[in-house]
Design an enzyme around this catalytic site. Structure first.
Site, PDB file in Angstrom:
ATOM      1  N   LYS A  72       7.268  31.866 -36.110  1.00 42.63           N
ATOM      2  CA  LYS A  72       6.297  30.851 -35.717  1.00 42.63           C
ATOM      3  C   LYS A  72       7.014  29.724 -34.983  1.00 42.63           C
ATOM      4  O   LYS A  72       8.016  29.210 -35.463  1.00 42.63           O
ATOM      5  CB  LYS A  72       5.569  30.279 -36.931  1.00 42.63           C
ATOM      6  CG  LYS A  72       4.555  29.177 -36.586  1.00 42.63           C
ATOM      7  CD  LYS A  72       3.816  28.697 -37.810  1.00 42.63           C
ATOM      8  CE  LYS A  72       4.615  27.690 -38.622  1.00 42.63           C
ATOM      9  NZ  LYS A  72       4.684  26.354 -37.960  1.00 42.63           N
ATOM     10  N   ASP A  75       2.021  27.999 -32.809  1.00 39.45           N
ATOM     11  CA  ASP A  75       1.197  27.207 -33.723  1.00 39.45           C
ATOM     12  C   ASP A  75       1.069  25.769 -33.210  1.00 39.45           C
ATOM     13  O   ASP A  75       1.801  24.876 -33.632  1.00 39.45           O
ATOM     14  CB  ASP A  75       1.852  27.234 -35.108  1.00 39.45           C
ATOM     15  CG  ASP A  75       1.111  26.398 -36.134  1.00 39.45           C
ATOM     16  OD1 ASP A  75      -0.104  26.192 -35.970  1.00 39.45           O
ATOM     17  OD2 ASP A  75       1.763  25.948 -37.112  1.00 39.45           O
ATOM     18  N   LYS A 108      -2.308  24.364 -32.713  1.00 42.40           N
ATOM     19  CA  LYS A 108      -3.563  23.841 -33.269  1.00 42.40           C
ATOM     20  C   LYS A 108      -4.370  23.044 -32.239  1.00 42.40           C
ATOM     21  O   LYS A 108      -4.703  21.878 -32.460  1.00 42.40           O
ATOM     22  CB  LYS A 108      -3.282  22.966 -34.496  1.00 42.40           C
ATOM     23  CG  LYS A 108      -2.492  23.640 -35.597  1.00 42.40           C
ATOM     24  CD  LYS A 108      -2.240  22.665 -36.751  1.00 42.40           C
ATOM     25  CE  LYS A 108      -1.429  23.299 -37.853  1.00 42.40           C
ATOM     26  NZ  LYS A 108      -0.001  23.523 -37.463  1.00 42.40           N
ATOM     27  N   ASP A 143      -9.595  19.721 -28.876  1.00 41.64           N
ATOM     28  CA  ASP A 143      -9.958  18.792 -27.806  1.00 41.64           C
ATOM     29  C   ASP A 143     -11.330  19.211 -27.288  1.00 41.64           C
ATOM     30  O   ASP A 143     -11.969  20.083 -27.865  1.00 41.64           O
ATOM     31  CB  ASP A 143      -8.900  18.831 -26.696  1.00 41.64           C
ATOM     32  CG  ASP A 143      -8.735  17.482 -25.992  1.00 41.64           C
ATOM     33  OD1 ASP A 143      -9.780  16.930 -25.574  1.00 41.64           O
ATOM     34  OD2 ASP A 143      -7.603  17.004 -25.850  1.00 41.64           O
ATOM     35  N   THR A 154      -2.595  23.116 -45.576  1.00 39.81           N
ATOM     36  CA  THR A 154      -2.223  23.353 -46.971  1.00 39.81           C
ATOM     37  C   THR A 154      -1.686  22.104 -47.658  1.00 39.81           C
ATOM     38  O   THR A 154      -1.480  22.099 -48.862  1.00 39.81           O
ATOM     39  CB  THR A 154      -1.179  24.485 -47.075  1.00 39.81           C
ATOM     40  OG1 THR A 154      -0.095  24.213 -46.191  1.00 39.81           O
ATOM     41  CG2 THR A 154      -1.801  25.823 -46.718  1.00 39.81           C
ATOM     42  N   ARG A 171      10.871  26.827 -45.093  1.00 37.98           N
ATOM     43  CA  ARG A 171      12.066  26.362 -45.801  1.00 37.98           C
ATOM     44  C   ARG A 171      12.644  27.335 -46.823  1.00 37.98           C
ATOM     45  O   ARG A 171      13.869  27.405 -46.949  1.00 37.98           O
ATOM     46  CB  ARG A 171      11.766  24.994 -46.440  1.00 37.98           C
ATOM     47  CG  ARG A 171      11.740  23.869 -45.421  1.00 37.98           C
ATOM     48  CD  ARG A 171      11.076  22.613 -45.948  1.00 37.98           C
ATOM     49  NE  ARG A 171       9.623  22.747 -45.985  1.00 37.98           N
ATOM     50  CZ  ARG A 171       8.788  21.765 -46.292  1.00 37.98           C
ATOM     51  NH1 ARG A 171       9.259  20.569 -46.613  1.00 37.98           N
ATOM     52  NH2 ARG A 171       7.480  21.955 -46.285  1.00 37.98           N
TER      53      ARG A 171
END
Length: 233
Positions: free
Chosen positions: A32, A59, A61, A64, A119, A211
């Site tokens: 990603k 990614d 997002k 608009d 999340t 991570r």
């Protein structure tokens, strides 16, 4: 649809990201590319990672007015990403515009998915700060149904909601789920999380893991553990 693990390349620049990918000699993991890396390294980082043989979830997002999203999707689709996304809060009209813009000249297109709720967002914050008074699960399902109506391929949701999305929108409607941590790991800044093994049981299609892999002492071993717990039958 074969389940897969997507590694979040949340690095400050392209050199760091490519050096990280150099660790993977026997695998070509799905990755990603998010805002931090894309804004730092520019569009060419997508081409570079694709040239190495990796699939890419871009990614960004998009959220608009419909015409702007349509043009943005046209540009992003040309980079060769395999998955791109918008935010479902942009309305059905905006998502339909995204689907119009994403088709390439040869008729192909990447998968298009919509973010429901991040999340890191709890129900309390959603209601208090965003003034969305419906329960968070109801909001996520409503956004997912809107995305399906607009012609999108699936949504980003937490693993905890993936099963509900499948029930509401059908098993072929994709769920891409961040918020995945090993059972013995730190949850960080995310509040709606689960483990790779539990995500597999729920039935999600892709998990996005950052991570727990990128900060591991042995990232390749952490990736293999994740694949073993989630993707292997």
């Amino acid at each position: 649809m074969k389940r897969d693990v997507i590694i979040a390349l949340d690095f400050k620049d392209g050199e760091t990201a490519l050096n990280f990918l150099d660790k993977f000699r026997d695998e070509k993991p799905f990755v990603k590319i998010g805002m931090e890396l894309f804004y730092s390294a520019g569009p060419d980082i997508v081409r570079q990672v694709k040239a190495r043989g990796h699939k890419v979830f871009l990614d960004l997002k998009l959220h608009d007015i419909p015409n702007t999203v349509k043009g943005g999707m046209r540009s992003l689709s040309g980079l060769g990403a395999d998955i791109v996304n918008v935010h479902a809060a942009g309305t059905i009209e905006m998502m339909k515009a995204a689907m119009e813009g994403v088709v390439r000249e040869d008729g192909t297109r990447p998968l298009v998915i919509a973010v429901t709720q991040l999340t890191s967002t709890s129900e309390e914050r959603m209601q208090k700060e965003l003034l969305i008074n419906a329960p968070i699960n109801d909001t996520i399902i409503h956004y997912a149904r809107n995305a399906k109506e607009a012609g999108l391929d699936g949504v980003v949701c937490s693993p905890l909601e993936a099963g509900m999305v499948k029930e509401a929108c059908g098993k072929e409607f994709l769920t891409v789920t961040p918020g995945v941590r090993f059972a013995d790991g730190d949850v960080g800044d995310q509040v709606r999380v689960t483990t790779p093994r539990k995500a597999k049981e729920i039935g999600t299609d892709y998990i996005v893991v950052g991570r727990p892999i990128t900060k591991a002492d042995d990232p390749v071993a952490a990736y293999r553990r994740c694949m073993n717990e989630f993707a292997e039958d």
